[in-house]
Write a protein that holds these residues in place. Structure first.
Motif, short mmCIF file in Angstrom:
data_model
loop_
_atom_site.label_atom_id
_atom_site.label_comp_id
_atom_site.label_asym_id
_atom_site.label_seq_id
_atom_site.Cartn_x
_atom_site.Cartn_y
_atom_site.Cartn_z
N ALA A 152 0.76 -1.14 0.12
CA ALA A 152 -0.16 0.02 0.00
C ALA A 152 0.95 1.24 -0.12
N VAL A 153 1.90 1.25 0.94
CA VAL A 153 2.87 2.49 0.91
C VAL A 153 3.52 2.59 -0.30
N ILE A 154 3.98 1.53 -1.15
CA ILE A 154 4.90 1.75 -2.25
C ILE A 154 3.98 2.15 -3.51
N THR A 155 2.65 1.72 -3.46
CA THR A 155 1.83 2.21 -4.39
C THR A 155 1.51 3.62 -4.34
N GLU A 156 1.12 4.09 -3.38
CA GLU A 156 0.98 5.76 -3.02
C GLU A 156 2.34 6.45 -3.32
N PHE A 157 3.58 5.84 -2.90
CA PHE A 157 4.68 6.47 -3.45
C PHE A 157 4.71 6.55 -4.74
N ALA A 158 4.37 5.47 -5.55
CA ALA A 158 4.68 5.50 -6.79
C ALA A 158 3.49 6.43 -7.53
N ARG A 159 2.49 6.42 -7.04
CA ARG A 159 1.37 7.43 -7.56
C ARG A 159 1.99 8.83 -7.36
N ILE A 160 2.80 9.25 -6.37
CA ILE A 160 3.36 10.42 -6.29
C ILE A 160 4.56 10.65 -7.27
#
Length: 623
Positions: A51-59
């Motif tokens: 979940a954290v890496i997904t949001e980091f990738a989104r940013i």
């Protein structure tokens, strides 16, 4: 599995049986005899990391004009847009403008290679489950390196990569994780995301990790050596993390802050610094997510972000002492100077006891609440994505309610046990603090934590007022005890225990899964992987069971003791004075020729020596 036969008709040993486990979108196979390759306890850790890496990738990709597509989010986004007609019209207008100009959105989907995506490294991959889940569940990836130093583990990674069909994204690697990261110090070869989840302490990997992560990259670190970080072995904690851990009720948050301090200290050596995104204490480990940046000017502020902790050994009151001082207007030139201290007197002002010194530790916020809110929103709107979504929602909800600028906390049972009184309810104590115009919150690291900006004097005043309503038997208190000294002072603050509506936090009202109970026996980290798999582990288990007893040698019975004593020659028999004969508990066999026995080394016959006060081995009538 079928058995093969050799050229002479001999039957070869059976092949190792395998067990297949499905977690998330991944399916892995590992030897049944070696259970250390999979620990179901860590599923929450892996789900949260995805979940954290997904949001980091989104940013990261959003800044490049690339939109990621997460499975299960499409329908949810439609529902959110439908809630506001104006927002829907704005979205349709924006899409029509983009189509008219011919500038269509670039998208990155799960399982596809994104040329401008993230370069991920899992330094200690074991079975490769985490790396495979990244490839199957996190969009916007360019490549994932699944590294392990063990050759059998790398073979297992290759097998699982083929099993899941992600060979185009996941690259198995066999190398020492430190050497691999040192080889990627060049700016163009650094990793955007580095995940370290070792067995025990990650201290030996941190120096290489802060150099191998890209500018603004994400570093994910797990520590399972909680006994060290919680204050059981302070010297070991200092040797690994450069800080002294204290035994206290806030030990889990202090563990998080010590790990952040260690990360920032390693990064400062290379003119880099860390910015925490999310720090979690769960089960038997702590997990931190930080971004690493390079700035010689901002590194100067690192000393003012660290603090020592003075903790009273009697009442548990603590005070923080910053290592440095930063003064100036934000956005203007900042002046750095030495801090002044200490903040305490030699003896505690509340109970008269001495202080313990701990730290240094990270004294700044340990979460980026904006980033945590993004992860929480993504998980809440797409609950079917992870098996542990309910627990992730609960933990992140409590984190968003924490006071970001208040390090450490007290607990209700700690305050009550100090003065030996009944424990007030959580709502009553929180209401008393709110009535006194102080801020208060919970902590995700402890169920009954009281994180507040109120000084220790205000807390003890509230407890004194509570004790007046629920008195203790003061005649039983020692005059030198912390309870007697605290209660002998009249409170200057008159506490109001009337329950307020805002005293009950939102996460508690919604009954979210905030603090999960242990779901099975032996809940905790597995043992380190060893050659021989399950057979070796069973042998070690038997050895542990034997050595677990304080008395390693079972007690002797009378027959065993007699047989053991018969191996020693009788001193009186050699002198010719033993009258016991065959009844003597020692041996009367003659010594072998050429063998001289040290008479002083041979114990006396207890039966014979009991017969004569002169010690000659004679009956009392002949003495």
């Amino acid at each position: 599995m079928e058995n093969a036969t050799g050229p002479c008709g001999e039957e070869r040993p059976r092949e190792v049986q395998e067990t297949t486990v499905t977690e998330g979108a991944a399916k892995i196979a590992f030897p049944s005899a070696n259970e250390v390759f999979y620990n179901p306890v860590q599923e929450f850790n892996r789900d949260l990391t995805c979940a954290v890496i997904t949001e980091f990738a989104r940013i990261q990709l959003g800044a490049k004009g690339i939109q990621i597509k997460v499975p299960g989010e499409k329908d949810t986004q439609k529902v959110i847009v439908d809630l506001s007609d104006q927002e829907e019209e704005k979205v349709e207008l924006k899409e029509s403008e983009n189509l008219a100009s011919g500038d269509q959105h670039r998208t990155a989907a799960v399982g596809e290679i994104c040329e401008e995506g993230l370069h991920v490294l899992e330094g200690l991959a074991a079975s490769g489950l985490r790396s495979i889940r990244f490839a199957l569940e996190v969009p916007g990836l360019r490549s994932v390196v699944a590294n392990d130093a063990s050759a059998p583990a790398v073979d297992l990674i290759r097998q699982n990569v083929q099993l899941n069909g992600v060979a185009h994204l996941v690259q198995p690697s066999q190398a020492d994780a430190r050497m691999l990261m040192y080889q990627h110090q060049k700016v163009s070869e650094r990793f955007d995301v580095i995940d370290l989840d070792p067995y025990g302490s990650p201290a030996r990997f941190l120096d290489a990790a802060v150099q191998a992560v890209s500018e603004g990259g994400l570093l994910c670190v797990t520590c399972t050596d909680m006994a060290v970080l919680a204050g059981k072995s302070r010297e070991t904690c200092y040797s690994k993390y450069g800080a002294i851990a204290l035994k206290s009720r806030a030990c889990h948050e202090m563990a998080l802050r010590i790990v952040l301090h260690s990360l920032d200290l390693h990064a400062n050596c290379y003119q880099r610094f860390v910015v925490p995104l999310l720090s979690v204490s769960a089960d038997f480990y702590v997990r931190v997510f930080v971004r690493v940046f390079t700035s010689p000017a901002k590194v100067k502020a690192s000393a003012s972000k660290q603090a020592l902790v003075f903790q009273c050994v009697g009442c548990g009151a603590f005070h923080l002492q910053r290592l440095g001082k930063a003064s100036g207007v934000p956005g203007d030139r900042v002046k750095f100077s030495a801090a002044c201290g200490p903040p305490v007197t030699p003896e505690c002002e509340h109970c008269g006891q001495q202080h313990q010194l701990g730290g240094p530790m990270w004294a700044e916020p340990i979460h980026d609440l904006d980033f945590v809110g993004r992860v929480l929103e993504a998980v809440s709107t797409n609950p079917g994505r992870f098996y542990t979504s309910e627990r992730i929602r609960g933990v992140l909800s409590v984190i968003t309610e924490e006071l970001p600028d208040v390090p450490l906390y007290y607990t209700l049972d700690q305050l009550s046990s100090t003065i030996h009184c009944n424990t007030p309810s959580l709502l009553q104590f929180r209401s008393a603090l709110l009535h006194a115009d102080f801020r208060v919150s919970l902590s995700h690291t402890c169920k009954n934590a009281v994180k507040t900006d109120a000084p220790a004097s205000a807390l003890w005043d509230i407890m004194r007022c509570w004790e007046k309503e629920h008195p203790v038997k003061r005649e039983r208190l020692s005059e030198t005890s912390p309870a007697f000294r605290i209660l002998s002072v009249e409170p200057r603050l008159q506490a109001n225990f009337t329950i307020r509506e805002d005293a009950n936090p939102s996460s508690r009202q919604r009954r979210l899964k905030r603090f999960q109970a242990n779901p099975e026996a032996n809940w905790g980290p597995r043992r380190r992987a060893r050659p021989g798999g399950k057979a070796a582990n069973e042998a070690m288990e038997e050895r542990h069971m034997v050595l677990r007893n304080k008395r390693k040698v079972p007690p002797e019975n009378a027959a065993q003791r007699a047989a053991r004593l018969k191996t020693f020659p009788c001193k009186r028999f050699k002198e010719g004075t033993c009258q016991r004969g065959d009844q003597c508990c020692y041996s009367h066999s003659p010594l072998a020729p050429g063998v001289s026995a040290d008479a002083d080394a041979v114990p006396d016959c207890p039966e014979t020596s009991n017969q004569s006060p002169l010690g000659l081995g004679l009956p009392l009538s002949q003495a």
